[in-house]
Design an enzyme around this catalytic site. Structure first.
Site, PDB file in Angstrom:
ATOM      1  N   ARG A  62       0.828  -1.199   0.000  1.00  0.00           N
ATOM      2  CA  ARG A  62       0.000   0.000   0.000  1.00  0.00           C
ATOM      3  C   ARG A  62       0.869   1.259   0.000  1.00  0.00           C
ATOM      4  O   ARG A  62       0.556   2.249  -0.675  1.00  0.00           O
ATOM      5  CB  ARG A  62      -0.924  -0.008   1.221  1.00  0.00           C
ATOM      6  CG  ARG A  62      -1.983   1.075   1.209  1.00  0.00           C
ATOM      7  CD  ARG A  62      -2.894   0.942   2.403  1.00  0.00           C
ATOM      8  NE  ARG A  62      -3.516  -0.380   2.458  1.00  0.00           N
ATOM      9  CZ  ARG A  62      -4.273  -0.794   3.464  1.00  0.00           C
ATOM     10  NH1 ARG A  62      -4.491  -0.002   4.509  1.00  0.00           N
ATOM     11  NH2 ARG A  62      -4.809  -2.002   3.445  1.00  0.00           N
ATOM     12  N   THR A  63       1.964   1.209   0.736  1.00  0.00           N
ATOM     13  CA  THR A  63       2.886   2.353   0.763  1.00  0.00           C
ATOM     14  C   THR A  63       3.549   2.543  -0.591  1.00  0.00           C
ATOM     15  O   THR A  63       3.659   3.665  -1.098  1.00  0.00           O
ATOM     16  CB  THR A  63       3.959   2.137   1.842  1.00  0.00           C
ATOM     17  OG1 THR A  63       3.318   1.980   3.109  1.00  0.00           O
ATOM     18  CG2 THR A  63       4.923   3.310   1.898  1.00  0.00           C
ATOM     19  N   ASP A  65       2.358   1.698  -3.476  1.00  0.00           N
ATOM     20  CA  ASP A  65       1.358   2.229  -4.402  1.00  0.00           C
ATOM     21  C   ASP A  65       1.184   3.727  -4.219  1.00  0.00           C
ATOM     22  O   ASP A  65       1.002   4.468  -5.203  1.00  0.00           O
ATOM     23  CB  ASP A  65       0.012   1.519  -4.185  1.00  0.00           C
ATOM     24  CG  ASP A  65       0.049   0.058  -4.618  1.00  0.00           C
ATOM     25  OD1 ASP A  65       0.968  -0.313  -5.377  1.00  0.00           O
ATOM     26  OD2 ASP A  65      -0.840  -0.706  -4.181  1.00  0.00           O
ATOM     27  N   LYS A 140      16.171 -24.822 -17.037  1.00  0.00           N
ATOM     28  CA  LYS A 140      15.839 -24.407 -18.402  1.00  0.00           C
ATOM     29  C   LYS A 140      14.415 -23.852 -18.366  1.00  0.00           C
ATOM     30  O   LYS A 140      13.439 -24.590 -18.342  1.00  0.00           O
ATOM     31  CB  LYS A 140      15.924 -25.574 -19.383  1.00  0.00           C
ATOM     32  CG  LYS A 140      15.698 -25.166 -20.835  1.00  0.00           C
ATOM     33  CD  LYS A 140      15.846 -26.352 -21.777  1.00  0.00           C
ATOM     34  CE  LYS A 140      15.659 -25.898 -23.228  1.00  0.00           C
ATOM     35  NZ  LYS A 140      14.305 -25.361 -23.477  1.00  0.00           N
ATOM     36  N   ARG A 161      13.665 -13.004 -29.344  1.00  0.00           N
ATOM     37  CA  ARG A 161      14.722 -13.807 -29.965  1.00  0.00           C
ATOM     38  C   ARG A 161      14.566 -13.861 -31.488  1.00  0.00           C
ATOM     39  O   ARG A 161      15.550 -13.840 -32.225  1.00  0.00           O
ATOM     40  CB  ARG A 161      14.708 -15.224 -29.385  1.00  0.00           C
ATOM     41  CG  ARG A 161      15.783 -16.113 -29.994  1.00  0.00           C
ATOM     42  CD  ARG A 161      15.859 -17.467 -29.308  1.00  0.00           C
ATOM     43  NE  ARG A 161      16.848 -18.306 -29.962  1.00  0.00           N
ATOM     44  CZ  ARG A 161      16.581 -19.121 -30.989  1.00  0.00           C
ATOM     45  NH1 ARG A 161      15.349 -19.195 -31.453  1.00  0.00           N
ATOM     46  NH2 ARG A 161      17.530 -19.844 -31.543  1.00  0.00           N
ATOM     47  N   GLU A 197      14.748 -14.541 -19.670  1.00  0.00           N
ATOM     48  CA  GLU A 197      13.563 -15.343 -20.027  1.00  0.00           C
ATOM     49  C   GLU A 197      12.348 -14.705 -19.390  1.00  0.00           C
ATOM     50  O   GLU A 197      12.237 -14.603 -18.159  1.00  0.00           O
ATOM     51  CB  GLU A 197      13.723 -16.778 -19.521  1.00  0.00           C
ATOM     52  CG  GLU A 197      12.710 -17.736 -20.087  1.00  0.00           C
ATOM     53  CD  GLU A 197      13.179 -18.364 -21.394  1.00  0.00           C
ATOM     54  OE1 GLU A 197      12.478 -19.227 -21.930  1.00  0.00           O
ATOM     55  OE2 GLU A 197      14.278 -17.990 -21.868  1.00  0.00           O
ATOM     56  N   CYS A 430     -22.062 -12.515 -13.458  1.00  0.00           N
ATOM     57  CA  CYS A 430     -23.117 -11.521 -13.204  1.00  0.00           C
ATOM     58  C   CYS A 430     -23.685 -11.588 -11.791  1.00  0.00           C
ATOM     59  O   CYS A 430     -24.555 -10.782 -11.440  1.00  0.00           O
ATOM     60  CB  CYS A 430     -24.248 -11.694 -14.217  1.00  0.00           C
ATOM     61  SG  CYS A 430     -25.212 -13.226 -13.992  1.00  0.00           S
TER      62      CYS A 430
END
Length: 694
Positions: A62-63, A65, A140, A161, A197, A430
């Protein structure tokens, strides 16, 4: 490592216990704003490094943000934006296309195998050519490999790449990823090109797929596909909303090179570049093989997907001596894992809402190979079957593919949960109540449910509906998300300017769609009945109902007041008659139909047999015809024994092309060697059989 070691000013007020309340922007001088902006940028970069690289944040989310919002506020108010600013991570304006950029150094592939003897052969060759070596063993990663170039510590570009020599410049997208530093830390080289990656964490991938399924969208097959599809989005704001991360694992080029790979990896965190914790240095290939086996056992516990391990020669001089082939560097080898096959754990369950409101629970899986196809979701069918199989989140299950197409959970192999999965009481889209109907469950929201709305519009425009070419799943979702379609009736109120303002829509595509919609204002009754999406009323049943009742008014009145009378129609039994009645008894459905009828006048059915002159032929129509609607042309050929379908296949005999035709059907016709005829040729063909269209 202290903050001072990272060249960060300890006096910066936004580092430790920073304030989250600020004086009004209008009370700041430009000089004071510039000073605060620099302090905020420096602090936020350090907080990013602490969070992404060190995994040791010193402020609450929060800080963070609040600091980020303040920085953005000041930059906007005083025009202080900068390419290196952390605020660039929120995205930006969409771009038209990616520029192709050459790599600093070739990004070659890695020689690989899943056989242990091939690994030992790699080791023998290396030692034969350069003598004794140490190996660096790494996971990998199963993501998207990219080049990141920093000049004077600032991110200059990020490139996919591609073909290994050049790739797409996706810098604007890369800036939105939190673990990509806009500015390096510490004592970094003046020039640095690194390989990283980009990946989507497994838990974030499952959460993202769950959201897509509940929105009625197609989920991604696996985290790698999700990453690849995201990083090449033309709209950076879309990338910013998706949960991507990066691990860095190699130096491509630098103004100052270390002597060994392990030294490079040790420096990466100092510069703010995130590396995996699972790196080991060994001096014997058997230890590298053992490392791979241990990683195979640990792969399910990792937060990201890996498909093997990479064994790299550590010494940089030895690497240079080993050289490369046209395809791969000779100093590295990937020892692959076997694919997961059929048995996998259920990570989560999402609820998919169909066009008719039917609720289908979908198991989200650790990606698994089933018959050569990677599967990350499988149908659980319905609540009754879930209870019968006693399936729940956390269980390990066997997955099969019905007819080699649709994945489904066959059985629980290992029970790791209590009880079985229970459907939610309310629709996740909904919030309407979910009700049981025998073994099935349905959302009661009707067309007020966005998921049902999207699917209803898609079906209305589909081949089984009014065949509005150019209005598929993707475009419907785009129009609904843009607020242009809140009902089926809204199709008839679309305007060209609204369409051309959307990404991917040009003047031609907008005008073609509007022409298609205009041509559908007086559809044949059978097409209209099918397009409404009434349960169990497809094209064949709709045609029988149209023949029986002649007008929509007569059909609807019978459906509402005398549903038993429907049972006398071919293809309509007691169940179908009840479904039709319930469709019109729904206030939401009835109102939606009324709204559509303000724009549409279904034509009285006149589908009577005119002979069998065209028996055995199949026609497909695209574009607008002169003097008659496309649906009238379809009814004409059907009345004379032919079939009229909505899509081209190898069984199609003619594609009839009118004005503003769709390109897809033309391409399909060319691929299947189907004759393409214009309207005049179509009329001549009918005339030869004694059929007059007038």
């Amino acid at each position: 490592m202290s903050l001072a070691d990272e060249n960060v000013d300890e006096e910066n007020p936004y580092l430790r216990d920073p304030p989250t309340e600020f004086e009004p922007v209008e009370e700041l001088s430009e000089e004071a704003a510039r000073e605060q902006v620099e302090q905020l940028r420096e602090a936020i970069r350090e907080h990013d490094r602490r969070y992404y690289v060190e995994n040791d944040p010193i402020v609450a989310d929060r800080t963070y943000d609040a600091l980020f919002a303040r920085l953005q506020e000041l930059e906007d108010a005083f025009g202080l934006t900068h390419p290196d600013s952390p605020t660039r991570s929120v995205g930006g304006e969409p771009i038209d296309a990616f520029e192709t950029v050459d790599h600093v150094e070739p990004m070659l592939s890695i020689d690989q195998s899943g056989e242990v003897e091939d690994v030992r052969e790699f080791d023998s060759r290396v030692r034969r050519e350069v003598g004794e070596v140490d190996y660096v063993c790494e996971p990998k990663f199963d993501g998207v490999s990219m080049e990141f170039v920093y000049e004077d510590g600032s991110l200059e570009r990020a490139v996919t790449r591609g073909d290994g020599r050049a790739g797409d410049d996706v810098t604007r997208n890369a800036r939105t990823i939190g673990s990509v530093p806009q500015k390096l830390h510490g004592d970094y080289p003046e020039f640095l090109a690194v390989r990283g990656e980009v990946y989507m964490p497994k838990d974030a991938f499952q959460a993202h797929n769950r959201e897509r399924i509940e929105r009625g969208e197609e989920p991604f097959a696996n985290p790698r596909n999700a990453t690849a599809g995201t990083i090449r989005q033309l709209d950076p704001s879309v990338v910013a909303e998706r949960p991507l991360e990066v691990f860095y694992f190699d130096v491509l080029e630098a103004s100052e090179l270390e002597d060994s790979h392990r030294e490079e990896l040790e420096r990466f965190p100092d510069w703010g570049l995130r590396v995996t914790d699972h790196i080991e240095v060994v001096d014997d290939i058997e230890d590298a093989i053992d490392y791979r086996d241990r990683m195979l056992e640990a792969r399910d516990d990792l937060g990201y997907e890996i498909d093997g391990t990479v064994i790299k020669v550590d010494d940089r001089d030895a690497r240079e001596e080993l050289g490369r082939t046209a395809r791969h560097d000779r100093y590295a080898f990937a020892y692959k894992f076997p694919a997961r096959a059929e048995v996998t754990p259920i990570v989560d369950v999402a609820v998919q809402i169909g066009r008719t409101g039917r609720v289908t629970p979908v198991a989200l899986l650790e990606p698994v190979d089933v018959g050569g196809v990677t599967v990350s979701r499988a149908s659980l069918h319905n609540p009754e079957e879930i209870a019968e199989k006693n399936v729940n989140v956390g269980d390990t299950v066997r997955v099969q593919r019905a007819g080699d197409v649709i994945p489904y959970v066959e059985e629980v192999v290992e029970k790791d949960s209590e009880g079985h999965y229970e459907l939610p009481d309310h629709c996740p889209v909904c919030d309407s109540a979910i009700e049981r109907d025998g073994p099935m469950a349905f959302c009661t929201g009707g067309l007020a449910c966005d998921a049902q709305l999207r699917r209803s519009i898609e079906y209305y425009a589909s081949d089984d509906g009014l065949d509005l070419e150019g209005l598929g799943e993707k475009s419907v979702r785009q129009l609904v998300d843009a607020g242009l379609l809140e009902s089926v009736a809204d199709l008839y109120e679309l305007e060209r300017e609204e369409l051309t303002a959307l990404e991917g829509w040009g003047e031609t595509s907008a005008e073609n769609l509007l022409a298609e919609i205009e041509d559908a204002r007086e559809p044949p009754l059978s097409d209209f009945l099918s397009a409404l999406g009434i349960p169990h009323v497809g094209p064949t049943t709709a045609r029988e109902l149209a023949r029986e009742f002649g007008t929509f008014e007569a059909f609807r009145e019978t459906a509402e007041t005398e549903p038993d009378s429907l049972e006398g129609v071919d293809d309509v039994g007691e169940t179908v008659a009840e479904q039709i009645h319930e469709f019109f008894a729904s206030e939401a459905n009835a109102a939606a139909v009324d709204d559509v009828l303000e724009h549409v006048s279904p034509q009285e059915s006149e589908l009577e047999s005119g002979g069998d002159e065209l028996e055995g032929l199949t026609f497909v129509f695209t574009g607008s015809l002169e003097g008659l609607t496309r649906s009238e042309a379809q009814e004409t050929v059907e009345a004379h024994g032919a079939n009229a379908t909505g899509s081209v296949s190898g069984n199609t005999d003619y594609l009839v092309v009118g004005e503003n035709p769709g390109q897809t059907k033309r391409d399909d016709a060319e691929d299947n060697d189907v004759p393409i005829v214009d309207e005049d040729e179509f009329r001549e063909l009918l005339a030869e059989e004694g059929i007059d269209l007038e």
